[in-house]
Design an enzyme around this catalytic site. Structure first.
Site, short mmCIF file in Angstrom:
data_model
loop_
_atom_site.label_atom_id
_atom_site.label_comp_id
_atom_site.label_asym_id
_atom_site.label_seq_id
_atom_site.Cartn_x
_atom_site.Cartn_y
_atom_site.Cartn_z
N LYS A 299 0.81 -1.22 0.00
CA LYS A 299 0.00 0.00 0.00
C LYS A 299 0.84 1.28 0.00
CE LYS A 299 -4.18 -1.87 0.16
NZ LYS A 299 -5.07 -1.75 -1.03
N GLU B 22 -9.82 5.89 3.15
CA GLU B 22 -10.66 4.81 3.67
C GLU B 22 -9.74 3.63 3.92
OE1 GLU B 22 -10.12 5.16 0.48
OE2 GLU B 22 -9.51 3.10 0.07
N SER C 88 1.62 -9.69 -0.96
CA SER C 88 1.35 -8.26 -0.87
C SER C 88 1.50 -7.67 0.53
CB SER C 88 -0.05 -7.97 -1.40
OG SER C 88 -1.00 -8.73 -0.69
#
Lengths: 276, 404
Positions: B97, B119, B386
């Protein structure tokens, strides 16, 4: 002439602004919302905005969100909303109804079938919150072919160049969003609205209603003295929420009483004078 | 409609569409901002100083490039194709991210915005956003569903430590979808000073494109590392898909490599034939939510259904428009694995490789564990790992009936 253009032409002649109440279809249930809907014209509604409930109303504040939740919990569907309008239209041939919602419900129904069915049920205009002009052709063109206007928004963030493009393909009326934000959370800033309406009038002859942030008869009167229509939504659906515990008759009576009071001040605001 | 262009890497088109998907379905109040973001992004892409600052931060702050690790014991255990893991879990903040958040906060600064909102589902994007907001000294508000706050407590605490305000969202299913609605409501009310850092390849154009571009470093590195290590491209590339940002970033470099098969893995929750899943592509239909047309979990009336997954990061009833398009043209195959299968894979990777994966990529590992054994030993699979699983130990312990 459509019901919408007739209504705004008549009001212009009478020198007053339109009172435009918003209620969510099916809130708190289909029968009660019909009882409100059929009596709104007698309570002073010149145009009625009817909300099509959606699970994810991103542009709405807590009051209108809660109305959607109530309506969906009571089993409201697009088909039922169209039947509700059809029933209203059998008795009332003159009060325009504008269906307001989000594009996904239209998309799921099928755009071609949707415009045909809304026109058949007696809808005069559509307001689709998440369909800006860049994306609205897919609905605007077929709706127009059925005699239904797609109402476009103008907001505090719309600059002059964009305004020009918005009004170019607009019909019915324009909806000026008085504050940057979601419904029912900020208060209408009168002076800014006055400046915006002047700007819009320079760009188009279409009537312009104002909504978002109008809660009281005083605010309605102030906006009625500058715009062609006053939209009140969150204050009305909050009245539904506040009275559910007291029974359906009370919900209907309270909503109509608030509507009469808002309509009274909207209609009296200009004392027959055409706004400058 | 589904005519395939010469390169699959050139989408979206000028109006933000990937085939029939994408677009800009937002309120008029947001449109001018969405358009100015597009202009700012196009300028930044061509600006060498922007790119230099971003790559400097990716190297020295995030720790890129991330390793491409040959999972020898996992390969042996599954008994087929060689399995490589792209170690995005080793990035600063523990997931992919951060790649996107750094890119977006540089854009925010470029646009003169002074407040950040985001969010978050699993909390990884919230943590990454809070991290870059701290790094650049901007106030930050993160919207998070109350259900997710409960199952991702460590990340809520992390965000607060980083100085962010975490606002619980109690509407709807109280998960990622509702947090996104609330962030959009904040944005529309604060357009003058606020930048919305969207965490996945969703939302109105240009978000799906710019998030994909900021994540494309994953695939670009992987492709070069693979050519260096194996002197060839992989046979199969696999990534988990919720909104789909790690997958979009991993897949992008390989889209035009016709010899490389690509699989996205969705969360099947209790199973795709139960009401409790998040398999948007496998079971959804096209619709419009959060600014874009894409596959959605919805009923016949267009009401959005609640998704379910053990993994908060995959618990979303939509998916990025690019994935919707890649599905329709058949370039990427989308599969799904259940909560239980992902838990098994979570345990397996922990024990075989000493790597505790996040529950999200555990879905990708689970899918690989089903197919690697049927592939030849000289074939190569690369999986995007990830994120790391530290944030998930509480929900996994609960599933296993243990109290921490």
């Amino acid at each position: 002439m459509t019901r919408l253009s007739n209504t705004f032409a008549r009001l212009k002649k009478e020198g007053r602004a339109a009172f435009v109440p918003f209620i969510t279809a099916g809130d708190p249930d289909m029968d009660t919302s019909f009882a409100i809907l059929e009596k709104l014209p007698a309570a002073g509604a010149d145009v009625i905005e009817l909300g099509l409930p959606f699970t994810d109303p991103m542009a709405d504040g807590p009051a209108v969100q809660a109305a959607s939740v109530r309506a969906l919990a009571a089993g409201c569907t697009t088909a039922k909303v169209l039947k509700l309008i059809e029933k209203f239209r059998k008795a009332d041939k003159t009060t325009p109804i504008v269906l307001m919602g989000y594009y996904n419900n239209v998309h799921a129904y099928g755009t071609a079938r949707f415009v045909k069915d809304v026109a058949h049920s007696g809808v005069d205009g559509l307001i689709i919150v998440d369909l800006p002009m860049e994306e609205d052709e897919v609905l605007r063109v077929p709706a127009k072919a059925q005699g239904v206007d797609l109402i476009r928004f103008v907001t505090p963030t719309t600059d002059d160049a964009r305004l020009k493009r918005i009004v170019a393909d607009a019909s019915g009326y324009l909806y000026y969003v008085s504050v940057a934000g979601v419904t029912g959370t900020k208060s209408v800033p009168e002076e800014e609205v006055r400046a915006a309406i002047t700007r819009i009038r320079a760009a188009t002859d279409l009537p312009c209603t104002v909504g978002f942030g109008i809660r009281t008869p005083e605010q309605a009167a102030a906006i009625a003295s500058i715009a062609d229509g006053v939209v009140v939504g969150s204050a009305i659906v909050s009245r539904v929420a506040d009275n559910i515990a007291h029974g359906k008759e009370r919900v209907v009576a309270e909503v109509l009483e608030l509507s009469r009071s808002l309509a009274g001040s909207t209609h009296a605001a200009r004392h027959g004078k055409v706004p400058a | 409609m589904n005519q395939i262009p010469n390169s699959l890497r050139s989408s979206p088109d000028a109006s933000g569409h990937f085939g029939a998907y994408g677009g800009r379905f937002v309120a008029e109040t947001l449109m001018p901002l969405v358009l100015s973001l597009e202009t700012a992004y196009e300028a930044a892409k061509k600006d060498p100083s922007f790119q230099a600052e971003l790559s400097g931060l990716l190297k020295h702050y995030v720790g890129r490039e991330s390793p491409l690790y040959f999972a020898e014991r996992l390969t042996e255990h599954l008994g087929g194709a060689k399995i490589y893991l792209k170690r995005e879990d080793l990035n600063h903040t523990g997931a992919h991210k951060i790649n996107n958040c750094l890119g977006q906060i540089l854009l925010a600064r470029r646009m003169g915005k002074t407040r950040i909102i985001a969010e978050t589902g699993a909390g990884q994007h919230g943590v990454a956003t809070a991290t870059v907001a701290a790094r650049f000294g901007l106030p930050c508000t993160v919207y998070m569903g109350e259900v997710d706050m409960e199952r991702q407590k460590p990340n809520v605490f992390r965000m607060r430590l980083l100085g962010a305000e975490v606002k619980g969202v109690s509407s709807g299913s109280r998960t990622l979808k509702d947090a996104t609605n609330e962030a959009l409501r904040d944005w529309v009310a604060n357009v003058h000073d606020t930048f919305y850092i969207i965490g996945s390849v969703v939302g109105p154009h240009p978000y799906p494109a710019l998030v994909r571009d900021f994540q494309a470093v994953i695939g670009a590195e992987t492709r070069a590392q693979m050519l260096d290590r194996e002197k060839r491209l992989p046979d199969l590339v696999v990534a988990c898909v919720g909104g789909g940002s790690n997958a979009a970033g991993m897949f992008h470099a390989f889209l035009d490599d016709s010899g490389v098969e690509i699989h996205g893995v969705e969360a099947a929750g209790d199973g795709v034939n139960t009401p409790r899943h998040a398999a948007t592509i496998s079971k959804g239909t096209p619709g419009v939510l959060h600014g874009a047309r894409s596959y959605l979990l919805q009923d016949a009336d267009g009401q959005i259904l609640e998704a379910h997954s053990i993994s908060a990061g995959l618990d979303y009833p939509g998916i990025g428009p690019e994935h919707s398009w890649l599905k329709d043209i058949g370039r990427v195959k989308y599969h799904s694995v259940t909560d239980q299968e992902s838990l098994d894979a979570f345990m397996m990777l922990s024990k075989l490789e000493g790597i505790i994966p996040a529950l999200e990529p555990a879905h990708a590992i689970a899918h690989v564990s089903k197919i690697a054994g049927q592939m030849k030993k000289d074939q190569v699979i690369v999986v995007c790992l990830s994120g790391r699983g530290d944030k998930d130990i509480f929900s996994v312990a609960e599933k296993l009936g243990e109290k921490l």
